[in-house]
Design a protein around this motif. Structure first.
Motif, PDB file in Angstrom:
ATOM      1  N   GLU A 204       0.569  -0.946  -0.107  1.00 21.70           N
ATOM      2  CA  GLU A 204      -0.081  -0.137  -0.001  1.00 21.70           C
ATOM      3  C   GLU A 204       1.221   1.500   0.121  1.00 21.70           C
ATOM      4  O   GLU A 204       0.616   2.611  -0.669  1.00 21.70           O
ATOM      5  N   GLN A 205       1.900   1.887   0.407  1.00 21.82           N
ATOM      6  CA  GLN A 205       2.648   1.899   0.750  1.00 21.82           C
ATOM      7  C   GLN A 205       3.960   2.631  -0.199  1.00 21.82           C
ATOM      8  O   GLN A 205       4.263   3.858  -0.271  1.00 21.82           O
ATOM      9  N   LYS A 206       4.183   1.196  -0.828  1.00 24.14           N
ATOM     10  CA  LYS A 206       5.372   1.551  -2.235  1.00 24.14           C
ATOM     11  C   LYS A 206       5.644   0.300  -3.057  1.00 24.14           C
ATOM     12  O   LYS A 206       4.809  -0.432  -2.936  1.00 24.14           O
ATOM     13  N   ILE A 207       6.662   0.383  -3.727  1.00 24.54           N
ATOM     14  CA  ILE A 207       6.797  -0.624  -4.772  1.00 24.54           C
ATOM     15  C   ILE A 207       8.095  -0.837  -4.485  1.00 24.54           C
ATOM     16  O   ILE A 207       9.228   0.572  -4.276  1.00 24.54           O
ATOM     17  N   VAL A 208       9.061  -2.048  -4.830  1.00 27.60           N
ATOM     18  CA  VAL A 208      10.008  -2.456  -4.586  1.00 27.60           C
ATOM     19  C   VAL A 208      10.688  -2.962  -5.008  1.00 27.60           C
ATOM     20  O   VAL A 208      10.057  -4.048  -5.586  1.00 27.60           O
ATOM     21  N   LEU A 209      12.414  -3.104  -6.200  1.00 32.58           N
ATOM     22  CA  LEU A 209      12.656  -3.510  -7.176  1.00 32.58           C
ATOM     23  C   LEU A 209      14.141  -3.708  -6.652  1.00 32.58           C
ATOM     24  O   LEU A 209      14.681  -3.034  -5.043  1.00 32.58           O
ATOM     25  N   GLN A 210      14.211  -4.977  -6.375  1.00 34.49           N
ATOM     26  CA  GLN A 210      15.561  -5.636  -6.144  1.00 34.49           C
ATOM     27  C   GLN A 210      15.882  -6.150  -7.302  1.00 34.49           C
ATOM     28  O   GLN A 210      15.454  -7.416  -7.626  1.00 34.49           O
ATOM     29  N   LEU A 211      17.347  -5.658  -7.482  1.00 37.57           N
ATOM     30  CA  LEU A 211      18.296  -6.360  -8.609  1.00 37.57           C
ATOM     31  C   LEU A 211      19.532  -6.985  -7.957  1.00 37.57           C
ATOM     32  O   LEU A 211      19.461  -6.311  -6.961  1.00 37.57           O
ATOM     33  N   GLU A 212      19.394  -8.373  -8.239  1.00 33.31           N
ATOM     34  CA  GLU A 212      20.843  -9.254  -7.663  1.00 33.31           C
ATOM     35  C   GLU A 212      21.780  -8.650  -8.819  1.00 33.31           C
ATOM     36  O   GLU A 212      22.140  -9.514  -9.980  1.00 33.31           O
ATOM     37  N   ALA A 213      22.687  -8.070  -7.467  1.00 38.78           N
ATOM     38  CA  ALA A 213      24.103  -7.818  -8.575  1.00 38.78           C
ATOM     39  C   ALA A 213      25.079  -8.384  -7.649  1.00 38.78           C
ATOM     40  O   ALA A 213      25.841  -7.231  -7.453  1.00 38.78           O
ATOM     41  N   PRO A 214      25.676  -8.974  -7.275  1.00 44.39           N
ATOM     42  CA  PRO A 214      26.953  -9.474  -6.552  1.00 44.39           C
ATOM     43  C   PRO A 214      28.418  -9.409  -7.237  1.00 44.39           C
ATOM     44  O   PRO A 214      28.267  -9.432  -8.540  1.00 44.39           O
ATOM     45  N   GLY A 215      29.246  -8.588  -6.118  1.00 48.98           N
ATOM     46  CA  GLY A 215      30.109  -8.388  -6.807  1.00 48.98           C
ATOM     47  C   GLY A 215      30.772  -6.851  -7.148  1.00 48.98           C
ATOM     48  O   GLY A 215      31.697  -6.583  -7.282  1.00 48.98           O
ATOM     49  N   LEU A 216      29.694  -5.993  -7.067  1.00 46.37           N
ATOM     50  CA  LEU A 216      30.029  -4.505  -7.335  1.00 46.37           C
ATOM     51  C   LEU A 216      29.715  -3.751  -6.025  1.00 46.37           C
ATOM     52  O   LEU A 216      29.273  -4.670  -5.155  1.00 46.37           O
ATOM     53  N   LYS A 217      29.944  -2.889  -6.044  1.00 50.21           N
ATOM     54  CA  LYS A 217      29.926  -2.524  -5.015  1.00 50.21           C
ATOM     55  C   LYS A 217      28.676  -0.205  -5.678  1.00 50.21           C
ATOM     56  O   LYS A 217      28.647  -0.111  -6.845  1.00 50.21           O
ATOM     57  N   GLN A 218      28.463   0.066  -4.111  1.00 48.88           N
ATOM     58  CA  GLN A 218      27.431   1.141  -4.865  1.00 48.88           C
ATOM     59  C   GLN A 218      27.959   2.411  -5.570  1.00 48.88           C
ATOM     60  O   GLN A 218      27.028   3.047  -6.580  1.00 48.88           O
TER      61      GLN A 218
END
Length: 146
Positions: free
Chosen positions: A51-65
């Motif tokens: 109800e409050q938000k949409i969340v996307l979660q991308l799987e990207a191991p080995g990367l930095k912010q």
């Protein structure tokens, strides 16, 4: 007389695969290169909504912010990044490369119910999470009957 059964669909698919490989080699300027190359890196994504938000979660191991470029423009969210081979080893030194490397770009259409000012991104344990808050008028409202 021997009767042989041919699966014509299988033959057509095999021919198509051979032609695709041939054209791909020619387009890349490579011929007779039998070494397998991994496909480009495209992170898997999960999208959920409450109800409050949409969340996307991308799987990207080995990367930095700092390896991510996230842009929201005209109701389109674009995530770009690149995963590179280790600087310690050259590609020709590898016997086998199964992990995927390279640049990626993923774009997502964002509904008008999203408040573009309330977008947050975080990165933890190889998962990039992007939270898109909804506008107050888009949130469900309970109406009592008098």
């Amino acid at each position: 007389m021997v009767i042989t059964h041919r699966d014509s669909l299988r033959d057509v698919i095999a021919l198509q695969n051979r032609l695709n490989a041939l054209f791909s080699e020619r387009a890349n300027g490579k011929q007779n290169d039998t070494a397998e190359k991994p496909a480009s890196f495209v992170p898997a994504v999960d999208i959920f909504e409450n109800e409050q938000k949409i969340v996307l979660q991308l799987e990207a191991p080995g990367l930095k912010q700092e390896d991510f470029d996230i842009q929201l423009e005209n109701d389109t969210l674009t995530v770009r990044g690149e995963r590179k081979l280790s600087a310690e080893a050259k590609e020709e030194d590898f016997r086998r490369i199964e992990r995927r490397y390279g640049s990626f770009a993923r774009s997502f259409s964002i509904p008008v119910t999203v408040n573009q000012e309330s977008v947050k991104a975080s990165y933890d344990a190889g998962v990039l999470s992007i939270e898109l808050g909804k506008r107050p008028e888009a949130k469900p409202k309970q109406i009592k009957v008098n």
